[in-house]
Enzyme design. Structure first.
Site, mmCIF file in Angstrom:
data_model
loop_
_atom_site.group_PDB
_atom_site.id
_atom_site.type_symbol
_atom_site.label_atom_id
_atom_site.label_comp_id
_atom_site.label_asym_id
_atom_site.label_seq_id
_atom_site.Cartn_x
_atom_site.Cartn_y
_atom_site.Cartn_z
ATOM 1 N N HIS A 283 26.162 20.206 -16.737
ATOM 2 C CA HIS A 283 25.333 19.164 -16.132
ATOM 3 C C HIS A 283 25.584 19.038 -14.636
ATOM 4 O O HIS A 283 26.483 19.675 -14.075
ATOM 5 C CB HIS A 283 25.553 17.832 -16.836
ATOM 6 C CG HIS A 283 26.957 17.301 -16.731
ATOM 7 N ND1 HIS A 283 27.437 16.655 -15.602
ATOM 8 C CD2 HIS A 283 27.991 17.308 -17.622
ATOM 9 C CE1 HIS A 283 28.685 16.284 -15.794
ATOM 10 N NE2 HIS A 283 29.057 16.674 -17.010
ATOM 11 N N CYS A 299 33.102 18.365 -20.096
ATOM 12 C CA CYS A 299 31.917 19.191 -19.874
ATOM 13 C C CYS A 299 32.103 20.088 -18.645
ATOM 14 O O CYS A 299 33.146 20.110 -18.022
ATOM 15 C CB CYS A 299 30.690 18.303 -19.698
ATOM 16 S SG CYS A 299 30.199 17.448 -21.218
#
Length: 332
Positions: A283, A299
């Protein structure tokens, strides 16, 4: 002695802060390779040019700031690797020549600020805590300057240095910006490799050729990323961010789940690429200057523009392999 004194005084003047005034499109576009760049905390015209050319070649230096920092060095090494050049040191004349040869366009161009650049709405202030973000209608930019800097993959500091005295909230104002090209670049992605140790993401074609590179923030000791091979399951622009209290993030006290609306300053930035391990993805970020220099919540974090390029080209089922450099003394 007088000649040496004059030479010393000239050198001191050239290295003084006043030299920043000479940083303009011409000084960057006409920059030539030098074996020794300016100090890491100083903007260097040749490094600005190299960073823009790397960005255009899909070997991202992260935020273009004119400094030979960690992310610029990573990109230079990856570009050298892709071109079959020696990369025992990050910045060489051979790498410079290949960059200039590959991207002949000027590194800095003029840009006329548009009505949409200044229209907003803009946030007065970005809340520091996630709980305070959930009431906002959008996680927008905080100013036209921030928006324009991100549009051209630049730090706000470099944008300001290139445009002394300019107002970024005035439509029709002409400013100098990085020539980062268009958003519709195509990548024929075969697989993605994420190096947890080096904090990098590489994109390979189906032929095995290294075709793109991005500096990344990859997990943390507290919340490491997965290992092995996952697959892409989704790719979404302008995602909501959904906080699950099971995550138990530091600084978040909420015992209930909540949602933060989309925007470039959303905690996951402006793009989300979902992976086949629940809750994990690739992301964006509201803090491009901190990519690969801070920890994530498990992440993989890229700049908004880098994850946008990746997200527009990736397909469901694309393999994403997490690799880790062996410890000293271990087998390779």
């Amino acid at each position: 002695m007088m000649g040496r004194w004059l030479g010393t005084m000239l050198w001191l003047w050239l290295m003084s802060p006043a030299l920043a005034a000479s940083l303009d499109a011409a000084s960057i576009n006409n920059a030539e390779y030098r074996s020794k760049a300016s100090a890491e905390d100083k903007i260097d015209a040749a490094i600005v040019k190299a960073q823009v050319l790397l960005d255009r070649a899909q070997f991202s230096p992260g935020e273009i700031d004119g400094k030979l920092g960690e992310n610029a060095e990573k990109a230079l090494r990856a570009f050298a690797e892709a071109k079959g050049l020696a990369f025992d040191k990050p910045f060489t004349e051979e790498v410079w020549k290949k960059l200039v040869e590959a991207i002949p366009d000027p590194a800095i161009i003029d840009y006329k600020i548009s009505e949409s650049d200044v229209k907003g709405p803009f946030l007065e202030k970005l809340p520091a805590k996630m709980e305070d973000m959930k009431a906002l209608n959008a996680l927008s930019y905080t100013s036209p300057r921030e928006a324009i800097a991100e549009k051209f993959h630049m730090s706000e500091g470099l944008l300001q240095a290139l445009n002394p005295g300019k107002k970024f909230d005035r439509a029709a104002e002409t400013i100098a910006v990085a020539n980062v090209g268009k958003k519709d670049n195509k990548l024929g992605i075969g697989r993605i490799e994420i190096d947890k140790t080096r904090q990098t993401l590489k994109v390979f074609a189906t032929s095995g050729e290294l075709i793109a590179f991005f500096p990344a923030t990859v997990g943390s000791k507290e919340k490491p990323t997965p290992s092995g091979i996952l697959k892409v399951v989704s790719a979404d622009a302008n995602p909501n961010y959904r906080y699950n209290p099971d995550y138990q993030f530091k600084g978040v006290r909420s015992k209930e789940a909540f949602t933060i609306k989309p925007g470039p300053n959303n905690p996951v930035g402006s793009y989300w690429i979902g992976l086949s391990a629940e809750g994990y993805g690739i992301h964006g970020t509201p803090n491009p200057s901190k990519v690969s220099k801070s920890e994530s919540h498990g992440c993989v974090r890229l700049t908004n523009w880098d994850v946008g390029l990746l997200g527009r080209n990736v397909k469901k089922g694309t393999p994403v392999e997490f690799v880790e450099e062996p410890k000293a003394g271990g087998k390779s």
